[in-house]
Design a protein around this motif. Sequence first.
Motif, PDB file in Angstrom:
ATOM      1  N   SER A   1       0.875  -1.174   0.000  1.00  0.00           N
ATOM      2  CA  SER A   1       0.000   0.000   0.000  1.00  0.00           C
ATOM      3  C   SER A   1       0.913   1.225   0.000  1.00  0.00           C
ATOM      4  O   SER A   1       1.830   1.337   0.828  1.00  0.00           O
ATOM      5  CB  SER A   1      -0.866  -0.044   1.273  1.00  0.00           C
TER       6      SER A   1
ATOM      7  N   GLY B   1       0.974   5.278   0.246  1.00  0.00           N
ATOM      8  CA  GLY B   1       0.140   6.422   0.573  1.00  0.00           C
ATOM      9  C   GLY B   1       0.831   7.401   1.487  1.00  0.00           C
ATOM     10  O   GLY B   1       2.070   7.427   1.564  1.00  0.00           O
TER      11      GLY B   1
ATOM     12  N   ASP C   1      -5.386   5.323   1.004  1.00  0.00           N
ATOM     13  CA  ASP C   1      -5.610   4.616  -0.260  1.00  0.00           C
ATOM     14  C   ASP C   1      -6.619   3.480  -0.097  1.00  0.00           C
ATOM     15  O   ASP C   1      -6.536   2.448  -0.771  1.00  0.00           O
ATOM     16  CB  ASP C   1      -4.277   4.056  -0.794  1.00  0.00           C
TER      17      ASP C   1
ATOM     18  N   LYS D   1      -8.313   1.607  -3.032  1.00  0.00           N
ATOM     19  CA  LYS D   1      -7.372   0.779  -3.800  1.00  0.00           C
ATOM     20  C   LYS D   1      -7.021  -0.497  -3.012  1.00  0.00           C
ATOM     21  O   LYS D   1      -6.900  -1.580  -3.598  1.00  0.00           O
ATOM     22  CB  LYS D   1      -6.111   1.612  -4.086  1.00  0.00           C
TER      23      LYS D   1
END
Lengths: 59, 151
Positions: free
Chosen positions: B22, B24, B68, B71
């Motif tokens: 991830s 972000g 995020d 996503k």
Amino acid sequence: MNTTNKILTPEIIAQVQKATKEGTFGKAKIAHAKELLQKGILEQMEALLEQKKQEAQNM
Amino acid sequence: MNRESYAYENHENDLLVYAFESIGKQGIIKKMVYFQEISPNFYNLAMGDYLGEYEIPIDDMHVSDNGDMPKVFATIAKIIAHFLHENPQYTVFIEGNTPLKKALYQRIITNNRKDLITFFDLFGVDSLGKVQNFDATESYEALLIKAKQIF
């Protein structure tokens, strides 16, 4: 999906599998899932699937 | 599934473990998704942040707030889809370990429902253990996902 793993190295996989085997994480959820199994959640799900199947066949 | 998602990895000899990064506002966070066998053909979905060399590799209590979430949700939905595509006889059990996580997991399914229902049957389980067809307006104790049967 990547063909070369940069996160899931053999060491990390072994670490995760060891923790799982020893019940280090997910222990409470698995115990609760087993309780729900005793209440017949899979049988109820199968009954709903059968119902959907009958409905599809009758359309 | 058309939503933007991260590329994920899984171990080629072990389809139970998946991972992705991830990216972000908190930086790069390694996310792990693991399917734990509860009983034959019945698997618990465990997910969380990878903690490095600590003794407990996955912290499933942590909420990353990496900015995020859609996503991440789309990626997890794709991983579930991949797992069930490879194992169509399995049922996946999803339950959050806190009220917040329960709500988050339900949002993963709700937000990706249109993509998921093409290939999967979705069910909600209430606190009494009653199962019903998934309804995005209801709150559930747990969720069940199974690959659609072809009639």
